[in-house]
Design a protein around this motif. Sequence first.
Motif, PDB file in Angstrom:
ATOM      1  N   HIS A 125      24.423 -20.230  31.472  1.00  0.00           N
ATOM      2  CA  HIS A 125      23.945 -20.696  32.778  1.00  0.00           C
ATOM      3  C   HIS A 125      24.129 -22.201  32.770  1.00  0.00           C
ATOM      4  CE1 HIS A 125      21.674 -21.134  36.460  1.00  0.00           C
ATOM      5  NE2 HIS A 125      20.842 -21.960  35.863  1.00  0.00           N
ATOM      6  N   GLN A 126      25.233 -22.657  33.367  1.00  0.00           N
ATOM      7  CA  GLN A 126      25.630 -24.057  33.278  1.00  0.00           C
ATOM      8  C   GLN A 126      25.559 -24.716  34.645  1.00  0.00           C
ATOM      9  OE1 GLN A 126      26.551 -26.055  30.625  1.00  0.00           O
ATOM     10  NE2 GLN A 126      26.551 -27.686  32.158  1.00  0.00           N
ATOM     11  N   LEU A 127      24.737 -25.782  34.750  1.00  0.00           N
ATOM     12  CA  LEU A 127      24.630 -26.531  35.989  1.00  0.00           C
ATOM     13  C   LEU A 127      25.846 -27.433  36.183  1.00  0.00           C
ATOM     14  CD1 LEU A 127      20.855 -27.574  35.814  1.00  0.00           C
ATOM     15  CD2 LEU A 127      21.853 -25.489  36.781  1.00  0.00           C
ATOM     16  N   SER A 128      25.978 -27.984  37.403  1.00  0.00           N
ATOM     17  CA  SER A 128      27.063 -28.909  37.757  1.00  0.00           C
ATOM     18  C   SER A 128      28.418 -28.245  37.521  1.00  0.00           C
ATOM     19  CB  SER A 128      26.947 -30.214  36.957  1.00  0.00           C
ATOM     20  OG  SER A 128      25.668 -30.791  37.115  1.00  0.00           O
ATOM     21  N   HIS A 185      23.406 -28.696  44.377  1.00  0.00           N
ATOM     22  CA  HIS A 185      23.067 -27.888  43.200  1.00  0.00           C
ATOM     23  C   HIS A 185      24.141 -26.824  43.030  1.00  0.00           C
ATOM     24  CE1 HIS A 185      20.985 -25.421  40.355  1.00  0.00           C
ATOM     25  NE2 HIS A 185      20.644 -24.479  41.214  1.00  0.00           N
ATOM     26  N   SER A 186      24.659 -26.691  41.819  1.00  0.00           N
ATOM     27  CA  SER A 186      25.662 -25.654  41.559  1.00  0.00           C
ATOM     28  C   SER A 186      25.538 -25.195  40.117  1.00  0.00           C
ATOM     29  CB  SER A 186      27.077 -26.183  41.833  1.00  0.00           C
ATOM     30  OG  SER A 186      27.408 -27.230  40.935  1.00  0.00           O
ATOM     31  N   HIS A 187      26.064 -24.005  39.855  1.00  0.00           N
ATOM     32  CA  HIS A 187      26.050 -23.502  38.481  1.00  0.00           C
ATOM     33  C   HIS A 187      27.073 -22.388  38.328  1.00  0.00           C
ATOM     34  CE1 HIS A 187      23.418 -20.043  39.780  1.00  0.00           C
ATOM     35  NE2 HIS A 187      22.944 -20.950  40.611  1.00  0.00           N
ATOM     36  N   ASP A 210      27.726 -18.883  35.851  1.00  0.00           N
ATOM     37  CA  ASP A 210      26.939 -17.959  35.046  1.00  0.00           C
ATOM     38  C   ASP A 210      27.832 -16.903  34.410  1.00  0.00           C
ATOM     39  OD1 ASP A 210      23.615 -17.818  36.006  1.00  0.00           O
ATOM     40  OD2 ASP A 210      24.996 -19.214  36.930  1.00  0.00           O
ATOM     41  N   ASP A 230      15.124 -20.499  46.358  1.00  0.00           N
ATOM     42  CA  ASP A 230      15.718 -21.729  45.845  1.00  0.00           C
ATOM     43  C   ASP A 230      14.988 -22.940  46.433  1.00  0.00           C
ATOM     44  OD1 ASP A 230      17.550 -20.376  44.320  1.00  0.00           O
ATOM     45  OD2 ASP A 230      19.227 -20.659  45.692  1.00  0.00           O
ATOM     46  N   LYS A 262      23.586 -21.304  50.312  1.00  0.00           N
ATOM     47  CA  LYS A 262      24.268 -21.162  49.026  1.00  0.00           C
ATOM     48  C   LYS A 262      25.420 -20.172  49.137  1.00  0.00           C
ATOM     49  CE  LYS A 262      22.708 -21.290  44.214  1.00  0.00           C
ATOM     50  NZ  LYS A 262      21.507 -21.110  43.354  1.00  0.00           N
ATOM     51  N   ARG A 321      21.029 -32.456  42.614  1.00  0.00           N
ATOM     52  CA  ARG A 321      20.650 -32.136  41.236  1.00  0.00           C
ATOM     53  C   ARG A 321      21.853 -32.218  40.298  1.00  0.00           C
ATOM     54  NH1 ARG A 321      17.860 -26.434  39.137  1.00  0.00           N
ATOM     55  NH2 ARG A 321      17.448 -27.135  37.009  1.00  0.00           N
ATOM     56  N   ASP A 322      23.055 -32.036  40.836  1.00  0.00           N
ATOM     57  CA  ASP A 322      24.253 -32.008  39.996  1.00  0.00           C
ATOM     58  C   ASP A 322      24.569 -33.375  39.406  1.00  0.00           C
ATOM     59  OD1 ASP A 322      24.610 -29.346  40.484  1.00  0.00           O
ATOM     60  OD2 ASP A 322      26.574 -29.532  41.423  1.00  0.00           O
TER      61      ASP A 322
END
Length: 283
Positions: free
Chosen positions: A58-61, A94-96, A98, A116, A135, A224-225
């Motif tokens: 689960h990786q942000l940005s 905000h992105s991720h 998965d 969210d 989203k 957030r990214d």
Amino acid sequence: MTQVIAPDWAPMTAEEREQFDRDGYLVIRSVLDSTEIEMARDAILRFREKAVGTGTLHQLSAVTACPELAFLVDHPRAFRYIWSLLGWNIHVYHSHVDVHPRIHEKKPDWWHWHQDGGRQNRELETDPRPRMSVKLAYWLSDVSETGRGNFTILPGSHKTNWLPGPPKRDVPWPAPVGATQITANAGDLVVFDRRLWHARSDNYSPITRVGAFFGYSYRWVAGRDETAGLNLDALTPVQRQLLGHCGDGSGDHAWGHYPETTPLYGELKRNGALDGSIPALIP
């Protein structure tokens, strides 16, 4: 990386807008073609191999982690829903990405249901709270059957501020009445209101679940990214805006006071997509 196909500046239809307002989500089939699916999935799996080997990711940005995914932030078959709903003064806040491989043993109970936005759901005081963001969820693996870690939603719940749940997240508790697992093929897209109550289900299938998720909000909402280090020369002006690098600013401070400094405004204007009947798209 720039877009794979030419932009289509047709807005979402009135029927789609009505359905989105009623249900809080849309499922759009076959948004990505086979080449795009392979390109995006391979980029994520390469990153995963370096980061966690064969484990869960689960990786942000998303684009900072996988620059090859930049084409997804403004993919014309998907992005039209974002600017139709939110207008031009927007960014990816905000992105991720998965990856969820097969689970071989039942996991402990955990209440995954949420909206969210984090503190937005504590600090905004209206009922219902404002939409604030939308989203995009791109599916890059086959989740056409339930039990594959499917995105699970409560249709129409986006205008409900509170959902009955357990006193603590680790207390066994039944899913909300009406909970629905979304089934989708690789290349399908889910567009959803950030307020829609949703959860990820566990994947007990032999198919590894892979997805990319991009949340869009207004530029005056803090992102957030982490986007430092992006190769801006590889991005289009609209992609730079969406990833937090918008024009010269001209004292705008992301408020949209100077539309001509905002690349997406210029593209919508050139393509006749501004619409005075939609507040976010007023010329």
